[in-house]
Design a protein around this motif. Sequence first.
Motif, PDB file in Angstrom:
ATOM      1  N   UNK A  58       0.823  -1.205   0.000  1.00  0.00           N
ATOM      2  CA  UNK A  58       0.000   0.000   0.000  1.00  0.00           C
ATOM      3  C   UNK A  58       0.861   1.262   0.000  1.00  0.00           C
ATOM      4  N   UNK A  59       0.281   2.341  -0.476  1.00  0.00           N
ATOM      5  CA  UNK A  59       0.933   3.644  -0.459  1.00  0.00           C
ATOM      6  C   UNK A  59      -0.129   4.724  -0.263  1.00  0.00           C
ATOM      7  N   UNK A  75       8.390  12.037  -5.104  1.00  0.00           N
ATOM      8  CA  UNK A  75       9.091  11.959  -3.820  1.00  0.00           C
ATOM      9  C   UNK A  75       8.245  11.212  -2.796  1.00  0.00           C
ATOM     10  N   UNK A  76       8.842  10.170  -2.190  1.00  0.00           N
ATOM     11  CA  UNK A  76       8.120   9.404  -1.177  1.00  0.00           C
ATOM     12  C   UNK A  76       9.072   8.993  -0.061  1.00  0.00           C
ATOM     13  N   UNK A  77       8.499   8.567   1.040  1.00  0.00           N
ATOM     14  CA  UNK A  77       9.286   8.108   2.184  1.00  0.00           C
ATOM     15  C   UNK A  77       8.560   6.962   2.872  1.00  0.00           C
ATOM     16  N   UNK A 120       4.242   3.712   2.811  1.00  0.00           N
ATOM     17  CA  UNK A 120       5.021   4.534   1.889  1.00  0.00           C
ATOM     18  C   UNK A 120       4.162   5.739   1.544  1.00  0.00           C
ATOM     19  N   UNK A 121       4.621   6.918   1.914  1.00  0.00           N
ATOM     20  CA  UNK A 121       3.846   8.137   1.725  1.00  0.00           C
ATOM     21  C   UNK A 121       4.488   9.020   0.661  1.00  0.00           C
ATOM     22  N   UNK A 122       3.692   9.415  -0.321  1.00  0.00           N
ATOM     23  CA  UNK A 122       4.173  10.281  -1.392  1.00  0.00           C
ATOM     24  C   UNK A 122       3.874  11.735  -1.052  1.00  0.00           C
ATOM     25  N   UNK A 151      14.498   5.658  -2.370  1.00  0.00           N
ATOM     26  CA  UNK A 151      15.418   5.997  -3.459  1.00  0.00           C
ATOM     27  C   UNK A 151      14.728   6.178  -4.803  1.00  0.00           C
ATOM     28  N   UNK A 152      13.502   5.686  -4.942  1.00  0.00           N
ATOM     29  CA  UNK A 152      12.742   5.862  -6.177  1.00  0.00           C
ATOM     30  C   UNK A 152      11.258   5.935  -5.829  1.00  0.00           C
ATOM     31  N   UNK A 153      10.492   6.591  -6.689  1.00  0.00           N
ATOM     32  CA  UNK A 153       9.065   6.800  -6.421  1.00  0.00           C
ATOM     33  C   UNK A 153       8.233   5.658  -6.971  1.00  0.00           C
ATOM     34  N   UNK A 154       8.479   4.466  -6.449  1.00  0.00           N
ATOM     35  CA  UNK A 154       7.744   3.279  -6.894  1.00  0.00           C
ATOM     36  C   UNK A 154       7.775   2.233  -5.788  1.00  0.00           C
TER      37      UNK A 154
END
Length: 204
Positions: free
Chosen positions: A71-72, A142-144, A135-137, A172-175
């Motif tokens: 999930x994100x 940009x996500x963390x 994982x939050x965008x 490190x990547x938005x996926x």
Amino acid sequence: MTDTMTKFRFLTIATAALLAGCASSKGPAPTSFDFGPVAAPVAATPAAASFPALVVADVTGPAMLDTDRMYYRLVYANAQQSLPYAYNRWAATPLQLLSQRVKARIAQGGVKVLSTTDATGGVPLLRLEMDEFSQNFASAKESSANISLRASLFRDHKLVDQRTFTHSAPAPSADAAGGASALAAASDAITAGLLAWLATLPPR
């Protein structure tokens, strides 16, 4: 056989073939992610002096973390909505992945890790409850990763201490791959905090 019957039979076969084709057409095969290999420890941590052995219960948490779905959240659009990746899965549930990682890291810290079924009298018990694993965008690029874990240490069925650990790590990547990498890093940071906390607690 009349022309009408022939045409009807042809249409029936063609329709069945079309439906079979639709049923068999699928999207890309799901890609599975885990936390990757556990890095080798540098040395035993101070926690091993106070806790030579520790019963570590499996991590518990919300039902959505007891599934292999990834999930994100698009915080910039709707922070209250959690969305699943379409073609990405966890190799195990987040609760299982974190349980395995925490136990492995604690053992690397020099503490003998026992399961609840192997527990013997007098061995302290560590219970872990996960409140957040996401994982939050912040934007489309940009996500963390964010993990929040509540740890409770019991000795002789009595609560010794309780603390909440929260950590955020940039992806490190938005996926999905970037999210998995960041969540693994956040998990390791959380466990490092757990070991540091255990070292501050009084031995028996």
